[in-house]
Scaffold this motif. Sequence first.
Motif, PDB file in Angstrom:
ATOM      1  N   GLN A 136     -98.996  -1.144 108.084  1.00 24.73           N
ATOM      2  CA  GLN A 136     -97.720  -1.740 108.483  1.00 24.73           C
ATOM      3  C   GLN A 136     -97.377  -1.479 109.952  1.00 24.73           C
ATOM      4  N   ASP A 137     -98.306  -0.929 110.707  1.00 26.13           N
ATOM      5  CA  ASP A 137     -98.041  -0.579 112.107  1.00 26.13           C
ATOM      6  C   ASP A 137     -98.468  -1.728 113.012  1.00 26.13           C
ATOM      7  N   HIS A 138     -97.488  -2.442 113.542  1.00 19.38           N
ATOM      8  CA  HIS A 138     -97.773  -3.584 114.402  1.00 19.38           C
ATOM      9  C   HIS A 138     -97.732  -3.220 115.883  1.00 19.38           C
ATOM     10  N   VAL A 139     -97.419  -1.971 116.193  1.00 10.40           N
ATOM     11  CA  VAL A 139     -97.369  -1.524 117.583  1.00 10.40           C
ATOM     12  C   VAL A 139     -98.736  -1.000 118.003  1.00 10.40           C
ATOM     13  N   PHE A 140     -99.205   0.004 117.287  1.00  9.37           N
ATOM     14  CA  PHE A 140    -100.507   0.603 117.580  1.00  9.37           C
ATOM     15  C   PHE A 140    -101.498  -0.009 116.597  1.00  9.37           C
ATOM     16  N   VAL A 141    -102.234  -0.996 117.028  1.00 13.00           N
ATOM     17  CA  VAL A 141    -103.045  -1.804 116.121  1.00 13.00           C
ATOM     18  C   VAL A 141    -104.325  -1.111 115.665  1.00 13.00           C
ATOM     19  N   ALA A 142    -104.688  -0.013 116.302  1.00  9.64           N
ATOM     20  CA  ALA A 142    -105.899   0.718 115.909  1.00  9.64           C
ATOM     21  C   ALA A 142    -105.696   2.192 116.206  1.00  9.64           C
ATOM     22  N   ARG A 143    -106.210   3.036 115.367  1.00  2.65           N
ATOM     23  CA  ARG A 143    -106.166   4.476 115.615  1.00  2.65           C
ATOM     24  C   ARG A 143    -107.326   4.770 116.567  1.00  2.65           C
ATOM     25  N   GLN A 144    -107.059   4.566 117.835  1.00  2.00           N
ATOM     26  CA  GLN A 144    -108.081   4.688 118.859  1.00  2.00           C
ATOM     27  C   GLN A 144    -107.423   5.179 120.149  1.00  2.00           C
ATOM     28  N   PHE A 145    -108.247   5.628 121.082  1.00  2.00           N
ATOM     29  CA  PHE A 145    -107.732   6.133 122.352  1.00  2.00           C
ATOM     30  C   PHE A 145    -107.262   5.011 123.269  1.00  2.00           C
ATOM     31  N   PHE A 146    -106.176   5.282 123.974  1.00  2.00           N
ATOM     32  CA  PHE A 146    -105.817   4.518 125.155  1.00  2.00           C
ATOM     33  C   PHE A 146    -106.527   5.221 126.309  1.00  2.00           C
ATOM     34  N   ASP A 147    -107.331   4.478 127.055  1.00  2.00           N
ATOM     35  CA  ASP A 147    -108.089   5.043 128.167  1.00  2.00           C
ATOM     36  C   ASP A 147    -107.458   4.654 129.486  1.00  2.00           C
ATOM     37  N   LEU A 148    -107.378   5.619 130.389  1.00  2.00           N
ATOM     38  CA  LEU A 148    -106.860   5.356 131.728  1.00  2.00           C
ATOM     39  C   LEU A 148    -107.791   4.364 132.411  1.00  2.00           C
ATOM     40  N   ALA A 149    -107.236   3.220 132.817  1.00  2.00           N
ATOM     41  CA  ALA A 149    -108.052   2.147 133.363  1.00  2.00           C
ATOM     42  C   ALA A 149    -107.729   1.836 134.819  1.00  2.00           C
ATOM     43  N   GLY A 150    -106.621   2.338 135.320  1.00  2.00           N
ATOM     44  CA  GLY A 150    -106.261   2.034 136.682  1.00  2.00           C
ATOM     45  C   GLY A 150    -105.021   2.778 137.106  1.00  2.00           C
ATOM     46  N   CYS A 151    -104.755   2.689 138.402  1.00  2.26           N
ATOM     47  CA  CYS A 151    -103.585   3.339 138.998  1.00  2.26           C
ATOM     48  C   CYS A 151    -102.919   2.290 139.892  1.00  2.26           C
ATOM     49  N   ARG A 152    -101.721   1.869 139.515  1.00  7.51           N
ATOM     50  CA  ARG A 152    -101.015   0.854 140.298  1.00  7.51           C
ATOM     51  C   ARG A 152    -100.721   1.393 141.695  1.00  7.51           C
ATOM     52  N   PRO A 153    -100.699   0.520 142.681  1.00  9.12           N
ATOM     53  CA  PRO A 153    -100.357   0.973 144.040  1.00  9.12           C
ATOM     54  C   PRO A 153     -98.952   1.545 144.083  1.00  9.12           C
ATOM     55  N   LYS A 154     -98.733   2.454 144.995  1.00  7.21           N
ATOM     56  CA  LYS A 154     -97.400   3.039 145.162  1.00  7.21           C
ATOM     57  C   LYS A 154     -96.406   1.927 145.445  1.00  7.21           C
ATOM     58  N   GLY A 155     -95.284   1.965 144.721  1.00  8.30           N
ATOM     59  CA  GLY A 155     -94.276   0.926 144.875  1.00  8.30           C
ATOM     60  C   GLY A 155     -94.608  -0.327 144.103  1.00  8.30           C
ATOM     61  N   GLY A 156     -95.766  -0.336 143.376  1.00  7.97           N
ATOM     62  CA  GLY A 156     -96.178  -1.540 142.647  1.00  7.97           C
ATOM     63  C   GLY A 156     -95.775  -1.559 141.222  1.00  7.97           C
TER      64      GLY A 156
END
Length: 156
Positions: A136-156
């Motif tokens: 019934q969990d529609h937010v977290f669709v899988a019991r899996q890791f969220f991986d850091l994929a990027g870093c937004r520019p400062k002020g972005g």
Amino acid sequence: MFDLLALAAAALTSCPVERAHYILRDHPDVTADFRSVARDPDWPSGLALGVHHTASGRTFWWLPWNGGSDGLQNVASTGDVTAKGWHPPDPDGGPRPFGDRHYIGTDAAYHILNGVPNRGEPAPAHMLFPDSAGSQDHVFVARQFFDLAGCRPKGG
């Protein structure tokens, strides 16, 4: 692919958490970002976590909090933190549209971080919400890791 993710996460260790961008492993249409919000004694991290679903265009908002005597870290669902007039819920039972979830953050080598992220700190390399993704969990669709994929520019 796993080694590439670990290498990329290690390269991003200097990214402040409020600029970090995450992708749910095996589900690139689900992403997460932290947004700065006001700090107060009840919600001291100064952050809200947005879980974004590309297909529906929906974003689900969560406030990080450290557990009490159990020592567990958690996130509490909340309303849209970008909405005019938004304020954090009462910590002792305010509205939680999707309840609470346990939170585990790790560094690039999967060492568990003690505590939830706080504004200005380095971003966790991986995040797991272990009690998520039930039928019934529609937010977290899988019991899996969220991986850091990027870093937004400062002020972005």
